[in-house]
Each structure stands twice: as C-alpha cells, then as structure tokens.
Design an enzyme around this catalytic site. Structure first.
Site, PDB file in Angstrom:
ATOM      1  N   TYR A  28      -6.370  14.951  -4.901  1.00  0.00           N
ATOM      2  CA  TYR A  28      -6.650  13.495  -5.165  1.00  0.00           C
ATOM      3  C   TYR A  28      -7.884  13.124  -4.649  1.00  0.00           C
ATOM      4  O   TYR A  28      -8.550  12.458  -5.466  1.00  0.00           O
ATOM      5  CB  TYR A  28      -5.552  12.379  -4.564  1.00  0.00           C
ATOM      6  CG  TYR A  28      -5.796  11.214  -4.769  1.00  0.00           C
ATOM      7  CD1 TYR A  28      -5.332  10.512  -6.124  1.00  0.00           C
ATOM      8  CD2 TYR A  28      -6.517  10.063  -3.926  1.00  0.00           C
ATOM      9  CE1 TYR A  28      -5.375   9.414  -6.471  1.00  0.00           C
ATOM     10  CE2 TYR A  28      -6.660   8.952  -4.202  1.00  0.00           C
ATOM     11  CZ  TYR A  28      -6.104   8.344  -5.534  1.00  0.00           C
ATOM     12  OH  TYR A  28      -6.605   7.162  -5.944  1.00  0.00           O
ATOM     13  N   HIS A  43      -2.717   6.977  -9.409  1.00  0.00           N
ATOM     14  CA  HIS A  43      -2.293   6.564  -7.787  1.00  0.00           C
ATOM     15  C   HIS A  43      -0.992   5.287  -8.193  1.00  0.00           C
ATOM     16  O   HIS A  43      -0.379   5.322  -7.632  1.00  0.00           O
ATOM     17  CB  HIS A  43      -3.566   6.143  -7.003  1.00  0.00           C
ATOM     18  CG  HIS A  43      -2.993   5.639  -5.855  1.00  0.00           C
ATOM     19  ND1 HIS A  43      -2.408   6.317  -4.588  1.00  0.00           N
ATOM     20  CD2 HIS A  43      -3.107   4.367  -5.262  1.00  0.00           C
ATOM     21  CE1 HIS A  43      -2.188   5.762  -3.789  1.00  0.00           C
ATOM     22  NE2 HIS A  43      -2.428   4.338  -3.926  1.00  0.00           N
TER      23      HIS A  43
END
Length: 243
Positions: A28, A43
């Site tokens: 991420y 997210h």
C-alpha cells in the site's frame, strides 16, 4: 495482470513466520508513492479490494530456529486492474527498500527489490488445476448459543465451496459492474490440502493451501487467477497459479 517481484534480504536476522501483514502494508505504501489517487480510492473503498499477492517463494533456505531465514526470494502480485499493477511496480522502483518484522521486539529485517517483471497473460479455458501460492480463506456465519458467530471454513466443509463460488461472483460483479454471462463454477477435485493458521493484525485466520481442480465459466477462471480465490485477498490470501 501479474508481476513477479524478486527481493533480497540484506539483514542476517530471520523474519517472522507471519509476514503477510508486513508485505500488505509495504504494498500500500509503494502504491501511494506512485499513485496517491488510486491508493486513496482503495483505502476508502468499503467493498472488495481487487488484488492479491502470494507467499514468499524462498530460493535459498538458511536453516534457523524461530523464523524464516534466507537471502533471496520472490513473490507475485496480481490484479484484473492493470493501472494498479503498473502503479504498484512503479512505486517499488521508486522506493525499492523495505523491511519486515522478525518477531523480536524492535528488530526488523531489511530488504531491497532486485527485479520487477510484468508477466505475460495466460490463455485460460473452462477447466483448470489451480495451485495456491498463498492460503485460501473462506468464512461463514453460524448460530452458536442463539447468536451468529463467524466461523473459518476448511475444504472438508461443503459450505466452503458454496461461499467460494458466491464470493467470486460477487467480486466479479462489483469489479466489472455486471454479472457473469454464464455463471458456472464447480470444484471437481481438491488435493494436497495443508491447513494453516495465519496471524493478521490481532487475529488469527484459519485457511488452507491446496490444489483445486475447477470447471467454470472462463470469465470466472480468469478473474480467480487475477484477483484470487476466497476472502481477504489484499492481505495475501487466495493467490493461485495454474499447474
């Protein structure tokens, strides 16, 4: 689309057996470095996340106690979203250094990305034997003392296959915005099952490595290859390869 990531561990300390959460966090962060818009979308999205990654494939085991020790390894990351894979690989090249936990408080093992390869697409038919590159996680809810509780499923439970199919169709539908034209999914055989118990954050997930023979719509087989089987794919569950 699928990429192969080759890494080198430059610390001598072994890493913890449950490293999946560390890799998920690193992925991420690298995505955010290359494409903040896409990282924010992933997210903030409350539905499914359409990517998966494999366990580390260790190329030079070093015998040790209390962890996994090696110098060189690789893993795969896969998604039906080509923008995600391209952004992720760009982020890795921008910031090739990362670390994983060792199980010892305050200690970390340092890594560097040595190579990033975009793999050619596979041509898949309506019948395939998948080998799991990371364990498949499937759960259900069952009544216990008058309350519904989550239960992790193993392949010995028939509900495992029902939920595996339902989850795959639901993810396909959300990603493409329409259902499968010819929804067919049948598991013909399962072998080499290895039950696993993986720590993710503050909880444990019971899951399974296996070989699984599937006859299904080519669209679903292709989506399973790209996005993974089962649940929690973005946490490193359900990545498969073709035998």
């Amino acid at each position: 689309m699928r990429a192969k990531i080759t890494v080198r561990k430059i610390s001598r300390v072994p890493i913890h057996f449950d490293y999946q959460y560390g890799i998920a966090s690193m992925l991420y962060a690298r995505l955010a470095a290359a494409n903040m818009r896409l990282a924010n979308e992933i997210h903030s999205h409350q539905g499914f996340k359409f990517y998966t990654f494999s366990n580390l494939v260790i190329e030079d085991w070093i015998p040790t106690k209390g962890g996994l020790n090696f110098t060189k390894a690789h893993f795969f990351i896969s998604s039906p979203d080509t923008e995600f894979i391209r952004s992720f690989t760009e982020g890795l090249l921008l910031e090739p250094e990362f670390f994983l936990g060792t199980g010892e408080r305050g200690m970390k093992a340092d890594f560097i990305i040595e190579r990033v390869e975009i793999l050619p697409p596979l041509v898949l038919s309506d019948s395939v034997v998948f080998r799991t590159l990371s364990p498949v996680y499937v759960k259900t809810q069952r009544n216990k003392d008058g309350q519904l509780v989550e239960v992790d499923l193993y392949p010995k439970d028939s509900k495992f296959y029902e939920n595996l199919h339902t989850n795959l169709v639901d993810r396909y539908t959300e990603f493409y915005g329409h259902g499968v034209e010819h929804d067919h999914f049948e598991v013909l055989d399962v072998s080499d099952v290895k039950p696993k118990r993986v720590s993710i954050g503050n909880s444990f997930r019971r899951c399974s490595l296996m070989k699984i023979t599937v006859e299904a719509s080519p669209e679903l087989i292709g989506f399973a290859y790209d996005a993974g089987l089962g649940e929690k794919n973005a946490m490193g569950f359900g990545c498969v390869d073709v035998v």
